[in-house]
Design a protein around this motif. Sequence first.
Motif, PDB file in Angstrom:
ATOM      1  N   ALA A  62       8.378 101.090 105.925  1.00 24.46           N
ATOM      2  CA  ALA A  62       8.080 102.033 104.843  1.00 24.46           C
ATOM      3  C   ALA A  62       9.332 102.809 104.450  1.00 24.46           C
ATOM      4  CB  ALA A  62       6.971 102.990 105.266  1.00 24.46           C
ATOM      5  N   TRP A  63      10.122 103.223 105.434  1.00 25.10           N
ATOM      6  CA  TRP A  63      11.356 103.958 105.139  1.00 25.10           C
ATOM      7  C   TRP A  63      12.347 103.064 104.388  1.00 25.10           C
ATOM      8  CZ3 TRP A  63      12.272 108.886 105.018  1.00 25.10           C
ATOM      9  CH2 TRP A  63      13.577 109.326 104.905  1.00 25.10           C
ATOM     10  N   ARG A  64      12.390 101.808 104.747  1.00 21.83           N
ATOM     11  CA  ARG A  64      13.260 100.858 104.048  1.00 21.83           C
ATOM     12  C   ARG A  64      12.809 100.712 102.593  1.00 21.83           C
ATOM     13  NH1 ARG A  64      12.504  96.144 106.926  1.00 21.83           N
ATOM     14  NH2 ARG A  64      13.576  97.151 108.655  1.00 21.83           N
ATOM     15  N   LYS A  68      14.531 101.674  98.554  1.00 15.62           N
ATOM     16  CA  LYS A  68      14.649 100.769  97.409  1.00 15.62           C
ATOM     17  C   LYS A  68      14.153 101.398  96.107  1.00 15.62           C
ATOM     18  CE  LYS A  68      13.961  96.569 100.146  1.00 15.62           C
ATOM     19  NZ  LYS A  68      13.059  95.425 100.330  1.00 15.62           N
ATOM     20  N   VAL A  69      13.484 102.527  96.197  1.00 11.10           N
ATOM     21  CA  VAL A  69      12.920 103.159  95.007  1.00 11.10           C
ATOM     22  C   VAL A  69      14.052 103.684  94.134  1.00 11.10           C
ATOM     23  CG1 VAL A  69      11.528 105.100  94.183  1.00 11.10           C
ATOM     24  CG2 VAL A  69      10.766 103.774  96.141  1.00 11.10           C
ATOM     25  N   VAL A  70      13.937 103.464  92.835  1.00 14.91           N
ATOM     26  CA  VAL A  70      14.904 104.013  91.887  1.00 14.91           C
ATOM     27  C   VAL A  70      14.349 105.362  91.432  1.00 14.91           C
ATOM     28  CG1 VAL A  70      16.073 103.671  89.687  1.00 14.91           C
ATOM     29  CG2 VAL A  70      15.570 101.716  91.151  1.00 14.91           C
ATOM     30  N   TRP A  71      14.938 106.422  91.934  1.00 16.30           N
ATOM     31  CA  TRP A  71      14.452 107.761  91.635  1.00 16.30           C
ATOM     32  C   TRP A  71      15.002 108.211  90.286  1.00 16.30           C
ATOM     33  CZ3 TRP A  71      10.692 109.324  94.659  1.00 16.30           C
ATOM     34  CH2 TRP A  71      10.618 108.787  95.932  1.00 16.30           C
ATOM     35  N   PRO A  72      14.203 108.971  89.524  1.00  9.23           N
ATOM     36  CA  PRO A  72      14.696 109.442  88.220  1.00  9.23           C
ATOM     37  C   PRO A  72      15.791 110.497  88.410  1.00  9.23           C
ATOM     38  CG  PRO A  72      12.556 110.405  88.696  1.00  9.23           C
ATOM     39  CD  PRO A  72      12.833 109.404  89.779  1.00  9.23           C
ATOM     40  N   THR A  73      16.635 110.584  87.397  1.00  8.84           N
ATOM     41  CA  THR A  73      17.678 111.597  87.431  1.00  8.84           C
ATOM     42  C   THR A  73      17.057 112.965  87.153  1.00  8.84           C
ATOM     43  OG1 THR A  73      18.158 111.396  85.083  1.00  8.84           O
ATOM     44  CG2 THR A  73      19.379 109.935  86.586  1.00  8.84           C
TER      45      THR A  73
END
Length: 115
Positions: A62-64, A68-73
């Motif tokens: 789950a941490w991995r 990988k998530v692309v977080w918004p600016t």
Amino acid sequence: MDKLKLAAAVILLLAGFVAFYSLSAHGGLLRWGSLLLALALAIAIFFTAQPGRDLWGFGRDAWREVGKVVWPTRRESIQMTLYVFGFAVVMALFLWLTDKTLEWVIFDLLLGWRK
């Protein structure tokens, strides 16, 4: 063998709580120490059993995936927040106007209650 490890972990956890409450006449350090020691041992035994290893593997995976998530600016987050607030204000105005229009149609025009 795993079931014995899980049973031992549960028994240790319960023994820690029993020790905590049975040592109420003694100092707080002894009470909390016994509880924390039993809790640490129970956790250690739990993670040596297969369900504990599976849980640890799930957490690692789950941490991995979170990585990988692309977080918004920051700018995108602020823009989306303002869009949500703007939409909420527009919907509030629309619902208020709809309510007042229906109130006027029903009470003034149809029933004639307000003159």
